[in-house]
Design a protein around this motif. Structure first.
Motif, PDB file in Angstrom:
ATOM      1  N   ASN A 156     -11.401 -20.931  31.780  1.00 14.11           N
ATOM      2  CA  ASN A 156     -10.823 -19.808  32.540  1.00 14.11           C
ATOM      3  C   ASN A 156     -11.676 -18.545  32.474  1.00 14.11           C
ATOM      4  O   ASN A 156     -11.157 -17.426  32.367  1.00 14.11           O
ATOM      5  CB  ASN A 156      -9.409 -19.504  32.016  1.00 14.11           C
ATOM      6  CG  ASN A 156      -8.517 -20.730  32.036  1.00 14.11           C
ATOM      7  OD1 ASN A 156      -8.495 -21.474  33.013  1.00 14.11           O
ATOM      8  ND2 ASN A 156      -7.781 -20.954  30.952  1.00 14.11           N
ATOM      9  N   LEU A 157     -12.983 -18.719  32.547  1.00 12.67           N
ATOM     10  CA  LEU A 157     -13.882 -17.575  32.392  1.00 12.67           C
ATOM     11  C   LEU A 157     -14.127 -16.820  33.706  1.00 12.67           C
ATOM     12  O   LEU A 157     -14.424 -15.618  33.679  1.00 12.67           O
ATOM     13  CB  LEU A 157     -15.221 -18.046  31.813  1.00 12.67           C
ATOM     14  CG  LEU A 157     -16.165 -16.969  31.314  1.00 12.67           C
ATOM     15  CD1 LEU A 157     -15.535 -16.197  30.149  1.00 12.67           C
ATOM     16  CD2 LEU A 157     -17.501 -17.561  30.890  1.00 12.67           C
ATOM     17  N   LYS A 158     -13.987 -17.493  34.811  1.00 12.69           N
ATOM     18  CA  LYS A 158     -14.373 -16.866  36.077  1.00 12.69           C
ATOM     19  C   LYS A 158     -13.601 -15.579  36.392  1.00 12.69           C
ATOM     20  O   LYS A 158     -14.184 -14.618  36.889  1.00 12.69           O
ATOM     21  CB  LYS A 158     -14.253 -17.879  37.216  1.00 12.69           C
ATOM     22  CG  LYS A 158     -15.327 -18.974  37.126  1.00 12.69           C
ATOM     23  CD  LYS A 158     -15.332 -19.882  38.338  1.00 12.69           C
ATOM     24  CE  LYS A 158     -16.460 -20.916  38.213  1.00 12.69           C
ATOM     25  NZ  LYS A 158     -16.530 -21.811  39.388  1.00 12.69           N
ATOM     26  N   GLY A 216      -7.495 -18.825  24.887  1.00 12.06           N
ATOM     27  CA  GLY A 216      -7.472 -19.771  23.784  1.00 12.06           C
ATOM     28  C   GLY A 216      -8.517 -19.569  22.714  1.00 12.06           C
ATOM     29  O   GLY A 216      -8.514 -20.281  21.706  1.00 12.06           O
ATOM     30  N   LEU A 217      -9.425 -18.604  22.893  1.00 14.68           N
ATOM     31  CA  LEU A 217     -10.428 -18.349  21.859  1.00 14.68           C
ATOM     32  C   LEU A 217      -9.863 -17.382  20.824  1.00 14.68           C
ATOM     33  O   LEU A 217      -9.197 -16.409  21.176  1.00 14.68           O
ATOM     34  CB  LEU A 217     -11.700 -17.756  22.463  1.00 14.68           C
ATOM     35  CG  LEU A 217     -12.437 -18.595  23.501  1.00 14.68           C
ATOM     36  CD1 LEU A 217     -13.777 -17.958  23.828  1.00 14.68           C
ATOM     37  CD2 LEU A 217     -12.630 -20.028  23.036  1.00 14.68           C
ATOM     38  N   PHE A 218     -10.149 -17.641  19.554  1.00 16.89           N
ATOM     39  CA  PHE A 218      -9.693 -16.701  18.534  1.00 16.89           C
ATOM     40  C   PHE A 218     -10.740 -15.611  18.394  1.00 16.89           C
ATOM     41  O   PHE A 218     -11.919 -15.897  18.177  1.00 16.89           O
ATOM     42  CB  PHE A 218      -9.457 -17.371  17.190  1.00 16.89           C
ATOM     43  CG  PHE A 218      -8.789 -16.441  16.214  1.00 16.89           C
ATOM     44  CD1 PHE A 218      -7.436 -16.186  16.314  1.00 16.89           C
ATOM     45  CD2 PHE A 218      -9.529 -15.772  15.254  1.00 16.89           C
ATOM     46  CE1 PHE A 218      -6.812 -15.285  15.454  1.00 16.89           C
ATOM     47  CE2 PHE A 218      -8.921 -14.876  14.382  1.00 16.89           C
ATOM     48  CZ  PHE A 218      -7.558 -14.630  14.485  1.00 16.89           C
ATOM     49  N   PRO A 219     -10.336 -14.346  18.504  1.00 16.96           N
ATOM     50  CA  PRO A 219     -11.309 -13.250  18.622  1.00 16.96           C
ATOM     51  C   PRO A 219     -12.117 -12.985  17.358  1.00 16.96           C
ATOM     52  O   PRO A 219     -11.653 -13.184  16.239  1.00 16.96           O
ATOM     53  CB  PRO A 219     -10.423 -12.046  18.960  1.00 16.96           C
ATOM     54  CG  PRO A 219      -9.080 -12.382  18.400  1.00 16.96           C
ATOM     55  CD  PRO A 219      -8.945 -13.868  18.585  1.00 16.96           C
ATOM     56  N   ALA A 220     -13.334 -12.504  17.599  1.00 15.93           N
ATOM     57  CA  ALA A 220     -14.207 -12.056  16.512  1.00 15.93           C
ATOM     58  C   ALA A 220     -14.193 -10.544  16.390  1.00 15.93           C
ATOM     59  O   ALA A 220     -14.791  -9.991  15.472  1.00 15.93           O
ATOM     60  CB  ALA A 220     -15.641 -12.530  16.769  1.00 15.93           C
ATOM     61  N   THR A 221     -13.503  -9.860  17.311  1.00 21.52           N
ATOM     62  CA  THR A 221     -13.505  -8.397  17.333  1.00 21.52           C
ATOM     63  C   THR A 221     -12.366  -7.827  16.490  1.00 21.52           C
ATOM     64  O   THR A 221     -11.213  -8.243  16.611  1.00 21.52           O
ATOM     65  CB  THR A 221     -13.361  -7.882  18.778  1.00 21.52           C
ATOM     66  OG1 THR A 221     -12.259  -8.540  19.409  1.00 21.52           O
ATOM     67  CG2 THR A 221     -14.618  -8.168  19.572  1.00 21.52           C
TER      68      THR A 221
END
Length: 449
Positions: A60-62, A355-360
């Motif tokens: 779902n990046l677009k 769905g990505l777990f953030p690094a920020t």
């Protein structure tokens, strides 16, 4: 029932070509450009008509890319799913070697980054003042993109180690989520005694990543690189010994199941309750929800068990960065996009929603993010569990500058012990020897073999 596994967030790579690696071991990791000059170029690069190619498996990046394009109308981004793991990395290395056909930005997992940096396949982002973003990311994420004397990726996501457990299985047996590894072992016996076909978890004999994560969480630092040529490998130290002792006991008593995960059979076991827990990164619930949705609400997240009562130590299991290949003809614009995608609040929230777990750090402190209810986990506010795990990742972990190869031979060494339920320390010793022999052949000076 036929199940099709979704793309893995934690990937075991096959060996990638590294024959030319020894030729570049002593090469300088920087470039002739000054950081200030390139930082200025980055700022101006977005005002020129440019098309960037981005290789990524992020879903779902677009829509997120469209936001960047709206902010910078002269920039167009071509999103390409070039595969994941062996598929992507083989294509990427081939394109870099050929000098054509590759992307401007590539998603690269943390464990694969040191090798590509040392091979001079990636741009040192220090040259573009990316260091200014350091305080925006978790210490663990930043340490994993910092290698070979530079910064070779912008952190995108992480995989704080977590124990996912079947609430129905634990409730039926009157068990609480184990807080220590001793309790975990005790519960393993109770679960198997109640039903000999059930296990506390499955252990994949081919997955080095999970064993690495467990050793990391136990305080081990088995892989250390000094400079560009000196490597130490120690899979006999305390952290590795703790892990091998525990899992040798569980496997030899048949309380844990040595089986390949990400297979139809494993997913069927996960669906039926055959496996009471899954120790994995914070990305795991997405895979559960998409593959065995019928179990939604039967899972919950808990901190990974501790070696000392009251401890909080954790580690990572998965995660990736956005890197710029040296063959990119639009390096400044590529760096600018990677910075925006992984540090802009709107972009990072969209990535997390996908769905990505953030690094920020900003998102990890955001009340809306922390209090979000996760449906597959019975509406648990599990981001609080993950964020706490992320904050407690044991520092000092390093991957080998040839981790890709090391992972590829895990199944033939330590994996044999896992499959047979024999002494895992013997398998780890065999793995260590294979790693050291390979590194020495490649021109490294490896101690501990």
């Amino acid at each position: 029932m036929s199940l099709s596994p979704p793309p893995r967030r934690r990937v075991l790579l096959a060996a990638a070509p590294v024959a030319a690696l020894a030729l570049t071991l002593t090469a300088c990791s920087g470039s002739a450009d000054s950081g200030g000059a390139n930082a200025a170029a980055t700022a101006g690069a977005l005002d020129k008509a440019t098309t960037l190619t981005f290789w990524t498996w992020t879903p779902n990046l677009k829509p997120i890319v469209a936001k960047f394009e709206a902010l910078h109308p002269k920039i167009k981004i071509n999103v390409v799913n070039a595969g994941q793991g062996p598929a992507e990395y083989t294509k990427l290395q081939t394109a870099i070697k050929a000098g054509t056909g590759g992307p401007d930005i590539a998603q690269v997992e943390y464990f694969a980054l040191p090798e590509m940096a040392l091979s001079k396949d990636l741009v040192n982002l220090d040259d573009y003042n990316v260091q200014s973003l350091k305080d925006k990311f978790t210490a663990s994420a930043w340490s994993q993109v910092s290698t070979n004397g530079g910064v070779y990726g912008v952190p995108q996501d992480t995989g704080p180690l977590t124990m996912f457990y079947r609430t129905d299985v634990f409730k039926k047996l009157g068990l609480q989520p184990p807080k220590t590894w001793k309790e975990f072992a005790d519960d393993a016996g109770k679960i198997h005694a109640a039903d000999p076909t059930h296990y506390i978890t499955a252990v994949d004999p081919s997955d080095a990543g999970v064993v690495d994560s467990l050793i990391w969480q136990a305080g081990g630092k088995p892989f250390q690189t000094t400079g560009s040529t000196k490597v130490s490998v120690d899979l006999k130290a305390t952290g590795a010994t703790k892990v091998s002792t525990l899992w040798t006991s569980l496997l030899s008593k048949k309380l844990a199941d040595p089986t390949a995960i990400w297979t139809n059979e494993w997913w069927q076991g996960m669906a039926s309750g055959k496996y009471a827990t899954w120790i994995a990164g914070a990305w795991a619930p997405g895979s559960i929800a998409s593959t065995i949705p019928q179990t939604s609400g039967k899972w919950a997240a808990a901190p990974v068990p501790q070696w000392t009562a009251g401890g909080k130590a954790s580690s990572e299991n998965g995660g990736s960065s956005n890197a710029v290949p040296v063959t990119s003809k639009n390096k400044a614009a590529a760096v600018a996009f990677a910075e925006w995608l992984n540090s802009d609040p709107t972009a990072t929230k969209a990535l997390a929603d996908g769905g990505l777990f953030p690094a920020t750090l900003a998102l990890l402190k955001d009340p809306d993010f922390l209090n979000k209810k996760i449906a597959v986990l019975g509406d648990q506010q599990a981001n609080q569990v993950y964020a706490a795990s992320s904050a407690q990742v044991t520092p000092g972990w390093q991957y080998l500058p040839f981790q890709v190869y090391a992972n590829s031979v895990f199944k033939d060494t330590a994996g044999q012990s896992i499959s047979a339920g024999t002494d895992l320390s013997t398998g780890l010793t065999a793995w260590q020897k294979r790693i050291a022999d390979y590194g020495n052949r490649q021109g490294f000076t490896v101690s501990g073999g």
